[in-house]
Design a protein around this motif. Structure first.
Motif, PDB file in Angstrom:
ATOM      1  N   SER A  70      45.214  56.492  57.995  1.00 56.16           N
ATOM      2  CA  SER A  70      45.559  55.259  57.309  1.00 56.16           C
ATOM      3  C   SER A  70      45.003  55.364  55.896  1.00 56.16           C
ATOM      4  CB  SER A  70      44.925  54.057  58.023  1.00 56.16           C
ATOM      5  OG  SER A  70      44.991  52.911  57.204  1.00 56.16           O
ATOM      6  N   PRO A  71      45.756  54.943  54.889  1.00 56.84           N
ATOM      7  CA  PRO A  71      45.229  55.004  53.530  1.00 56.84           C
ATOM      8  C   PRO A  71      44.204  53.907  53.226  1.00 56.84           C
ATOM      9  CG  PRO A  71      47.437  54.099  53.510  1.00 56.84           C
ATOM     10  CD  PRO A  71      47.145  54.508  54.925  1.00 56.84           C
ATOM     11  N   ALA A  72      44.077  52.934  54.119  1.00 56.39           N
ATOM     12  CA  ALA A  72      43.179  51.805  53.868  1.00 56.39           C
ATOM     13  C   ALA A  72      41.723  52.221  54.052  1.00 56.39           C
ATOM     14  CB  ALA A  72      43.513  50.649  54.802  1.00 56.39           C
ATOM     15  N   MET A  73      40.917  52.013  53.016  1.00 57.19           N
ATOM     16  CA  MET A  73      39.508  52.372  53.084  1.00 57.19           C
ATOM     17  C   MET A  73      38.836  51.674  54.256  1.00 57.19           C
ATOM     18  SD  MET A  73      36.747  52.133  50.029  1.00 57.19           S
ATOM     19  CE  MET A  73      36.170  53.739  49.604  1.00 57.19           C
ATOM     20  N   PHE A  74      38.016  52.406  54.974  1.00 57.64           N
ATOM     21  CA  PHE A  74      37.253  51.956  56.143  1.00 57.64           C
ATOM     22  C   PHE A  74      38.140  51.649  57.352  1.00 57.64           C
ATOM     23  CE2 PHE A  74      34.556  50.501  52.481  1.00 57.64           C
ATOM     24  CZ  PHE A  74      33.702  51.584  52.533  1.00 57.64           C
ATOM     25  N   GLN A  75      39.406  52.034  57.290  1.00 51.83           N
ATOM     26  CA  GLN A  75      40.332  51.856  58.411  1.00 51.83           C
ATOM     27  C   GLN A  75      41.017  53.177  58.765  1.00 51.83           C
ATOM     28  OE1 GLN A  75      40.664  48.885  60.051  1.00 51.83           O
ATOM     29  NE2 GLN A  75      39.020  48.222  58.691  1.00 51.83           N
ATOM     30  N   ARG A  76      40.456  54.289  58.306  1.00 53.42           N
ATOM     31  CA  ARG A  76      41.155  55.567  58.403  1.00 53.42           C
ATOM     32  C   ARG A  76      41.137  56.160  59.802  1.00 53.42           C
ATOM     33  NH1 ARG A  76      38.814  56.327  52.735  1.00 53.42           N
ATOM     34  NH2 ARG A  76      40.537  55.471  51.535  1.00 53.42           N
TER      35      ARG A  76
END
Length: 148
Positions: free
Chosen positions: A68-74
């Motif tokens: 996932s490109p979302a920080m802290f959701q990878r």
């Protein structure tokens, strides 16, 4: 005494091992030191430095292979490994980890390196490695190594 050499490797999951390897070899000129295919997964070791590498694994049916490109959701990091500076440092760290009940102390022989697994305070598995052959020749499945 310095106990670690730094980060030895990062193990990540991927949906496409060939695509991952091609990207890191073409863009960063990383050397493929090892590849293996088993019935359950495929993996590789890409040398990023003298004592460091990326360890991508394509695990069939695993839902964490796409980042996932979302920080802290990878979510596709499997584990990190620290490299011991020397055999004495490896043993010292093994004793420290055992004193904290963070490891059972079992050492695995993988050919050119030895591995000790531990659990950090957040519950993530970590690995401590000792490189015994810098050329990484003869990597094989983990086998128990008798305690020193």
């Amino acid at each position: 005494m310095q106990l670690t050499r730094g980060l030895n490797h990062v193990a990540v999951l991927t949906d496409d091992l060939d695509r991952f390897v091609e990207f890191y070899t073409a863009v960063f000129d990383l050397e493929v030191a090892f590849t293996e295919e088993t019935p359950a997964f495929r993996h590789a070791i890409l040398r990023a430095g003298a004592d460091s590498w990326l360890h991508p694994a394509e695990v069939f049916g695993n839902g964490h292979g796409t980042a996932s490109p979302a920080m802290f959701q990878r979510g596709h990091l499997d584990h990190i490994a620290l490299g011991a500076e020397s055999p004495a440092a490896f043993q010292e760290l093994r004793e420290r980890l055992a004193a904290r009940d963070a490891t059972d102390g079992a050492i695995e022989d993988l050919g050119p390196f030895h591995s000790l697994w531990f659990t950090d305070p957040d519950g993530m598995r970590g690995e401590l490695t000792l490189i015994v052959d810098p050329d990484l020749v003869g990597i094989h499945a983990p086998t128990p190594l008798p305690a020193p």
